[in-house]
Design a protein around this motif. Structure first.
Motif: not given
Length: 53
Positions: A35-36, A38-40, A42-44, A47
Motif C-alpha cells: 500500500l505504501m 502504491i501510494n508513493f 501515485v503521489m510521485t 506531483t
C-alpha cells in the motif's frame, strides 16, 4: 461498597492485561508495504504532472 470497587478494579486489570497481549501485531506487514509503495508512486505521478502543468 468496597467490595464492588474491588470487583470493578479486577475487571479493569483483566481487560488491560488482555489488551496488552492483543497489541503484539506488527505494523509493517506485506499488505502495508504494498500500500505504501502504491501510494508513493501515485503521489510521485501527481506531483510530476502538477509541475508540468
Amino acid at each position: 461498597m468496597m467490595q464492588n470497587n474491588q470487583q470493578s478494579l479486577d475487571k479493569v486489570k483483566g481487560a488491560v492485561s488482555t489488551q496488552s497481549r492483543d497489541t503484539d501485531q506488527r505494523l509493517f506487514t506485506k499488505d502495508f508495504i504494498i500500500l505504501m509503495m502504491i501510494n508513493f508512486l501515485v503521489m510521485t505521478a501527481a506531483t510530476t504532472q502538477m509541475g508540468t502543468l
